[in-house]
Design a protein around this motif. Structure first.
Motif, PDB file in Angstrom:
ATOM      1  N   PRO A 266     109.080  64.488  20.644  1.00 42.90           N
ATOM      2  CA  PRO A 266     110.020  63.483  21.144  1.00 42.90           C
ATOM      3  C   PRO A 266     109.450  62.069  20.970  1.00 42.90           C
ATOM      4  N   SER A 319     115.174  60.996  18.963  1.00 44.88           N
ATOM      5  CA  SER A 319     115.318  61.352  20.375  1.00 44.88           C
ATOM      6  C   SER A 319     114.002  61.145  21.116  1.00 44.88           C
ATOM      7  N   ASP A 321     113.634  62.629  23.974  1.00 44.54           N
ATOM      8  CA  ASP A 321     113.537  63.799  24.862  1.00 44.54           C
ATOM      9  C   ASP A 321     113.378  65.121  24.122  1.00 44.54           C
ATOM     10  N   LEU A 322     113.917  65.189  22.885  1.00 48.79           N
ATOM     11  CA  LEU A 322     113.953  66.485  22.200  1.00 48.79           C
ATOM     12  C   LEU A 322     113.127  66.444  20.924  1.00 48.79           C
TER      13      LEU A 322
END
Ligand code: 1HN
Length: 345
Positions: A266, A319, A321-322
């Motif tokens: 991320p 991203s 977060d991912l």
């Protein structure tokens, strides 16, 4: 560097006399074939977004029955080489192939090596030398030189995959041809189970498998797990990347093109050094920016792009977060064998 004479400097009569005898002066073309410092690539950076390609591929499914296509493929062609050359780079062929439920793409074998990266759908399979390989999203399936292969589809929805071949090289060598065959008898189901665990290989009564292509299917679930484990266990590692190799020898899984999978953590930005090999990036999951001199491609699900060699590129996970997962193909194995592979920092 000396400025060399041009063709026009030569008397027309002299040029005609050369042509008559199939002779060509080198000096007017010397700088073109041997440019100073680095090659002048024909390969342009190009992106093929899946969103644009998919409807046209599905339309091909309506327009052209499989019997009229044998392989229903839209080729990802690099305009730098001329679209009709069907090359993504000087060495790499890319195509998106569609198989509809109930269809069958007949058995053949050929000299170029192929791999398939499955993009969408389920229920299809490729049988390679009698081994039935299920096709699920993200799986890599090899159909190496000389091995029989055919595709079938028992599922309900269209199946699409990315074909990556060394066809431009083998064609250039005037060594590309096909042999047609009959439907294969399936003799092995999911032979990849022999190589589920890194570091150990089957060795019944001290014999090892010495086939050049002992493993034909690399399931995405396993590759993804390997990447995630690497990211957790070796947080300091420069790039979370795994290579698709021959599990018996540890060498590249094919001789001309190389394949790897990369996980961008991320928010990660990964600067790759300039290498002599051309590269293809195909987004398996997540979203990433591919940034190089004068270009930026934003890759999301199933988008594919190609960049020439000798160029620096930065991959950035969009991203925070991912993770983002990218399939990479390059021609480093061929360049290494030929002694022309370089890394420039
Ligand atoms: C081929 O054999 C397949 O078997 C797909 O699916 C694409 C492109 C050029 C040459 C052979 C396949 C191909 C190909």
């Amino acid at each position: 560097m000396l400025e060399l004479g041009s063709l026009e400097d030569l008397p027309e009569e002299y040029r005609a006399a050369l042509t008559e005898q199939n002779l060509v002066p080198l000096w007017p073309s010397l700088r073109a074939v041997l440019p100073p410092g680095k090659p002048i690539p024909r390969t342009k950076p190009v992106c093929w977004p899946y969103k644009g390609l998919r409807p046209l591929l599905l339309k091909a499914g309506e327009l052209t029955p499989i019997e009229k296509a044998e392989r229903r493929v839209l080729v990802l062609a690099n305009p730098g080489h001329g679209l009709e050359k069907m090359q993504a780079s000087s060495t790499i062929y890319l195509g998106m192939q569609l198989l509809l439920p109930g269809e069958w793409a007949p058995a053949h074998r050929h000299t170029p090596n192929a791999v398939r990266m499955i993009v969408e759908g389920e229920g299809a399979y490729t049988t390679v030398n009698g081994e039935k390989c299920p096709m699920n999203r993200g799986d890599l399936i090899l159909t190496p030189t000389g091995l029989w292969h055919e595709h079938g589809h028992d599922g309900e929805k269209p199946v699409v995959w990315l074909d990556v071949l060394d066809l431009p090289v083998v064609y250039y060598m005037e060594a590309s041809y096909v042999t047609e065959g009959n439907a294969q008898t399936v003799s092995v189901e999911a032979a990849e189970h022999a190589y589920q665990l890194g570091g150990v290989v089957p060795a019944p009564v001290f014999t090892r498998n010495d086939q050049p292509f002992p493993m034909l299917r690399y399931p995405w679930a396993n590759v993804r797990k390997a990447l995630e484990t690497l990211a957790v266990n070796q947080p300091e590692i420069e790039a979370v990347q795994v290579a698709y190799v021959n599990p018996e020898t540890g060498s590249d899984c094919q001789k001309i093109l190389g394949f790897s999978a990369l996980m961008l953590r991320p928010g990660e930005h990964l600067a790759l050094p300039a290498r002599s090999s051309a590269m293809v990036f195909h987004q398996i999951e997540g979203s990433a920016d591919v940034t190089l001199e004068g270009h930026q491609f934003c890759l999301s699900d199933a988008d594919t792009c190609c960049i020439p060699g000798y160029i620096q590129v930065t991959l950035s996970n969009r991203s925070a977060d991912l993770p983002a997962f990218i399939f990479i193909a390059d021609d480093a194995p061929l360049q290494k064998k030929l002694g022309v592979y370089e890394v420039r920092n």
